[in-house]
Scaffold this active site. Structure first.
Site, PDB file in Angstrom:
ATOM      1  CE  LYS A 196      -3.693   0.421   0.105  1.00 46.90           C
ATOM      2  NZ  LYS A 196      -4.655   0.698  -0.975  1.00 46.90           N
ATOM      3  CG  HIS A 332     -10.729  -3.845  -2.843  1.00 42.63           C
ATOM      4  ND1 HIS A 332     -11.909  -3.918  -2.145  1.00 42.63           N
ATOM      5  CD2 HIS A 332     -10.088  -2.762  -2.375  1.00 42.63           C
ATOM      6  CE1 HIS A 332     -11.963  -2.912  -1.296  1.00 42.63           C
ATOM      7  NE2 HIS A 332     -10.877  -2.192  -1.421  1.00 42.63           N
ATOM      8  CB  SER A 333      -9.264  -7.245   1.016  1.00 44.58           C
ATOM      9  OG  SER A 333      -8.161  -6.694   1.682  1.00 44.58           O
ATOM     10  NE  ARG A 416     -10.847   3.352   5.952  1.00 49.59           N
ATOM     11  CZ  ARG A 416     -10.242   2.696   4.984  1.00 49.59           C
ATOM     12  NH1 ARG A 416     -10.850   1.677   4.392  1.00 49.59           N
ATOM     13  NH2 ARG A 416      -9.025   3.027   4.582  1.00 49.59           N
TER      14      ARG A 416
HETATM   15  O1  GKR Z   1      -7.165  -0.437   4.243  1.00 49.89           O
HETATM   16  O2  GKR Z   1      -6.403   1.567   4.008  1.00 49.89           O
HETATM   17  C1  GKR Z   1      -6.814   0.505   3.555  1.00 49.89           C
HETATM   18  C2  GKR Z   1      -6.883   0.359   2.056  1.00 49.89           C
HETATM   19  O3  GKR Z   1      -6.422   1.521   1.444  1.00 49.89           O
HETATM   20  C3  GKR Z   1      -8.291   0.068   1.621  1.00 49.89           C
HETATM   21  O4  GKR Z   1      -9.195   0.964   2.158  1.00 49.89           O
HETATM   22  C4  GKR Z   1      -8.425   0.070   0.123  1.00 49.89           C
HETATM   23  O5  GKR Z   1      -9.758   0.026  -0.206  1.00 49.89           O
HETATM   24  O6  GKR Z   1      -7.269  -2.038   0.122  1.00 49.89           O
HETATM   25  C5  GKR Z   1      -7.910  -1.108  -0.594  1.00 49.89           C
HETATM   26  C6  GKR Z   1      -7.330  -0.836  -1.953  1.00 49.89           C
HETATM   27  O7  GKR Z   1      -6.779  -1.714  -2.526  1.00 49.89           O
HETATM   28  O8  GKR Z   1      -7.484   0.271  -2.468  1.00 49.89           O
HETATM   29 MG    MG Z   2      -6.521  -0.630  -4.316  1.00 51.18          MG
END
Ligand code: GKR
Ligand code: MG
Length: 437
Positions: A196, A332-333, A416
């Site tokens: 990320k 995605h998650s 959130r």
């Molecule tokens: O958990 O902060 C996070 C991710 O950025 C998530 O909210 C995203 O939706 O995992 C996600 C993504 O692939 O963009």
């Molecule tokens: Mg993403």
């Protein structure tokens, strides 16, 4: 058989201070556990987004659910999808400015998805078959997932007396990210790696990927996802510098905002002979986005998610749709518990066209909050095995459920808000700016 009762359980689960371009994760992530009780004494379960918004949407669907035959999913979809049509006229269904689970234009698709899975769990239990075998059987029995790495501050989530141990420690440098990855791969056996991004200066994130490649070698495909934090210019520069690291099964995920931005990044990289594919869960969130994404070249790999694409059967439609359009598919998650882990595993198992290991946030949650009876869903060699049990193959632990619901009720927030967390802990003036670099 009829659905007698819909039961909804809000949940707050400890989550570390993970960073992304959205900001910083709060000490608890929010989820909702869904139960459908039938006249035959069967209980079907499901898991979806949390907070008062998703809960209210599920509550509003109660009259459409109670009294319904759980086998009749198509009419349920039609009832909810018709509402979706009315809602989304002219709207923006992307996840550019809203975190997943918060776009009001997707609300009925998400609500349907949670209910569909619970109905399929009922049906699986009624006929004694695993969920993925109800919808045509398996393309694979042990779907693969990837290591999902996050820059993070110190802390393992939770608050006050409930503060949790920090399994991975602070991670804001390339070196600590390599350590995080080694720890996660050693524990779960993942074979693909996703970072990320959109958190540190892009040059530091480039260095992080270089160090990951040096530590793990080309056998571990790499991806980076800055959630639209970069301009087109920066995206092209990063794509150019990471050409080797992202080759061999890797991809560049949502570098820039919007379908136009993504298409321009792709054209400019291709013009340089750089074929790194672009993936997206931000620009492409609905079927109607796909033809445009394909035509303009904005997206080569669609990142699905049964939780907001409309459930498991829609995931199968998406697999076909992507295949026909020549697009890759992965998943995605968001932070989740074991019930969602099994939803994602069954959804992956029943899709013939799934071209990459799927994302999962599961390593970021722990046994302490798990609501699945018997504890966490095992991830072995990076894969989740579909057990030989009916439906999703997991049941709820009601003591654990009561604990995480109680925690939800005591929380001062119901949604959130990663930006608010940044302002509270990192910088009182922090705002999400796109592009940041
Ligand atoms: O958990 O902060 C996070 C991710 O950025 C998530 O909210 C995203 O939706 O995992 C996600 C993504 O692939 O963009
Ligand atoms: Mg993403």
């Amino acid at each position: 058989m009829k659905i007698k009762e819909l039961r909804l359980h809000p949940a707050a689960i400890a989550d570390g201070p993970l960073r992304s371009s959205y900001g910083r994760h709060a000490p608890y992530a929010l989820r909702t556990l869904v139960e459908l009780k039938t006249t035959d004494g069967i209980t079907g379960i499901s898991e979806t987004y949390g907070g008062d918004g998703p809960l209210a949407a599920l509550e509003a669907a109660r009259p459409l659910v109670e009294g319904r035959d759980p086998f009749q999913l198509t009419p349920l979809w039609m009832d909810l999808a018709q509402r979706a049509e009315q809602d989304r006229k002219g709207g923006d269904r992307s996840q550019t400015y809203l975190v997943p689970g918060e776009n009001p234009l997707d609300v009925h698709t998400r609500t349907y998805a949670a209910l569909e899975v619970a109905c399929l769990d009922v049906i699986g239990k009624a006929v004694g078959k695993p969920l993925c075998d109800l919808v045509g059987g398996r393309a694979r029995s042990s779907p693969p997932f990837s290591a999902y790495l996050f820059y993070k501050h110190g802390g393992g989530g939770g608050m006050g007396d409930d503060a949790r141990e920090d399994e991975y420690g602070e991670c804001l440098t390339p070196e600590s990210m390599v350590a995080q990855c080694k720890q996660m791969v050693a524990k779960y056996g993942f074979k693909e790696i996703k970072l990320k991004g959109g958190v540190l200066d892009p040059d530091q994130e480039i260095e992080t990927l270089r160090q990951l490649r040096a530590a793990f070698g080309p056998a571990y495909p790499l991806r980076i996802d800055p959630n639209c934090a970069w301009s087109v210019e920066t995206s092209v520069r990063v794509g150019r510098k990471l050409k080797d690291e992202l080759s061999g099964g890797g991809y560049l995920e949502d570098p820039a905002a919007g379908m136009d931005g993504m298409a321009e990044v792709r054209q400019r990289l291709l013009a340089e002979g750089n074929e790194t594919p672009l993936a997206s869960n931000v620009a492409t969130t609905a079927f109607e986005h796909l033809p445009v994404a394909q035509r303009t070249g904005a997206v080569q790999i669609v990142l699905s998610d049964p939780h907001y694409w409309g459930g498991i059967r829609n995931q199968q439609h998406l697999s076909k749709f992507a295949e026909v359009l020549g697009l890759g598919l992965s998943m995605h998650s968001n932070n989740h518990l074991g019930v969602s882990m099994m939803i994602m595993a069954h959804a992956s198992a029943c899709c013939p066209h799934l071209t990459f290991a799927c994302d999962t946030h599961y390593p970021w949650q722990t046994e302490v909050d798990e609501v699945v009876l018997g504890g966490r869903v095992p991830i072995v060699d990076g894969c989740v095995h579909i057990p030989d049990k009916p439906g999703l193959g997991v049941e709820l632990d009601y003591d654990q459920l009561a604990r995480v619901s109680e925690r939800y009720r005591k929380l001062p927030y119901r949604k959130r808000d990663d930006e608010a967390e940044m302002r509270k802990h990192v910088d009182p003036n922090w705002k999400r700016i796109l592009p940041r670099w």
